[in-house]
Enzyme design. Structure first.
Site, PDB file in Angstrom:
ATOM      1  N   ASN A  69     -35.683  -8.851  61.000  1.00 13.83           N
ATOM      2  CA  ASN A  69     -35.855 -10.292  60.763  1.00 13.83           C
ATOM      3  C   ASN A  69     -35.731 -11.105  62.054  1.00 13.83           C
ATOM      4  OD1 ASN A  69     -33.834  -9.252  58.279  1.00 13.83           O
ATOM      5  ND2 ASN A  69     -35.744 -10.223  57.645  1.00 13.83           N
ATOM      6  N   HIS A 129     -39.462  -5.460  56.350  1.00  9.49           N
ATOM      7  CA  HIS A 129     -40.217  -6.445  57.133  1.00  9.49           C
ATOM      8  C   HIS A 129     -40.759  -5.873  58.447  1.00  9.49           C
ATOM      9  CE1 HIS A 129     -39.245  -9.615  54.371  1.00  9.49           C
ATOM     10  NE2 HIS A 129     -37.943  -9.444  54.540  1.00  9.49           N
ATOM     11  N   HIS A 131     -31.521   1.140  54.225  1.00 13.60           N
ATOM     12  CA  HIS A 131     -32.009  -0.240  54.084  1.00 13.60           C
ATOM     13  C   HIS A 131     -32.403  -0.412  52.625  1.00 13.60           C
ATOM     14  CE1 HIS A 131     -33.336  -3.863  56.156  1.00 13.60           C
ATOM     15  NE2 HIS A 131     -34.332  -3.917  55.296  1.00 13.60           N
TER      16      HIS A 131
HETATM   17 FE   LIG Z   1     -33.270  -8.092  56.508  1.00 13.23          FE
HETATM   18 FE   LIG Z   2     -34.923  -5.872  54.608  1.00 13.22          FE
END
Ligand SMILES: [Fe+2]
Ligand SMILES: [Fe+2]
Length: 272
Positions: free
Chosen positions: A40, A68, A156
């Site tokens: 991020n 992401h 994650h």
């Molecule tokens: Fe994140």
């Molecule tokens: Fe994530």
């Protein structure tokens, strides 16, 4: 050895937390190796080559990603033209995905360190291979056959149960297993029964006066009104750096794991 593991860096605020604190923390706690989640770090979504290089210059050793990973798709050609990069994406992304799911590092002290990341499947709308099968087929033999001294598995994932399940299943196989992605630190740091250090989520680096790092007005509006709207932007208040410090034992497992929170509005664990 001492490892610092830092959760999702969110936008400029998260990067500031890292830039302002990392070298002090590394000196103060005699950190040998630092892993940071960068998924991020560019405007809240993805990472760029420039940001990755800044992180390396601030003293990071390995940068992990997540769902992401490719939001700033310039990172894909960057990795291709810099094949020695230290960026690690989930190893259970589909076959043929760009990048690498693990990397072996040789520390200046000669120790060999494996860093890998797996993505949880629950409540995640991404094409993913089974995380257990990916760990079994792609990682365990490497730990055994390549003389690995210390191994770090980042999970994650959205749900605590899946992170717990993976950690309990692989207890004793990794030096540490820790979670990222939810952007909120959990208070369950502990050494598991067979010696693996564990915390369900390392937390995020960014402004906690937010909704998981994003300026809070638009996320709240979406929850209340249930309609799509403007984009989410990283919150820009006081930065917190959030992670864990893992001290290893001579058998490749862990002696201790301690949460670490400094700066911003979270309760502080270590005074600078
Ligand atoms: Fe994140
Ligand atoms: Fe994530």
């Amino acid at each position: 050895m001492k490892f610092l593991v830092i959760g999702d860096v969110v936008g400029r605020t998260g990067r500031l937390a890292l830039q302002n604190n990392l070298s002090k923390i590394k000196d103060q706690f005699k950190i040998d190796f630092t892993i940071v989640n960068g998924e991020n770090s560019a405007g809240g979504y993805g990472i760029t080559g420039k940001i990755y290089e800044e992180m390396m210059n601030w003293g990071v050793d390995a940068v992990t990603l997540g769902n992401h990973a490719w939001k700033k798709d310039e990172i894909i050609p960057y990795m291709e033209s810099n094949p020695n990069h230290n960026i690690i994406r989930p190893l259970n992304f589909p076959e043929g995905s760009p990048g690498q799911g693990f990397k072996i590092f040789t520390h200046l002290n000669g120790k060999r360190i494996l860093v890998c990341q797996v993505h949880g499947e629950t409540f995640i709308d991404l094409p993913l291979d089974n995380p257990f099968q990916s760990i079994d087929t792609k990682i365990l033999s490497i730990i055994n056959d390549h003389d690995i001294d210390y191994s770090f598995l980042e999970v994650h994932a959205e749900v605590t149960s899946e992170k717990n399940g993976i950690a309990q299943h692989y207890d004793g196989k990794f030096t540490a297993i820790y979670g990222t992605h939810v952007h909120i630190p959990t208070m369950d740091a502990r050494i598991l029964e067979k010696g693996t250090a564990y915390q369900t989520d390392a937390g995020m680096c960014g402004d906690y006066d937010s909704v998981i790092g994003m300026e809070k007005t638009e996320p709240i509006r979406r929850f209340v009104e249930k309609t799509p709207g403007g984009r989410f932007n990283p919150a820009q208040g006081d930065p917190t750096l959030c992670g864990v410090i893992v001290e290893t034992s001579s058998d490749g497992l862990s002696e201790s794991i301690e949460p670490f929170r400094v700066g911003g509005i979270l309760s502080q664990t270590k005074k600078q």
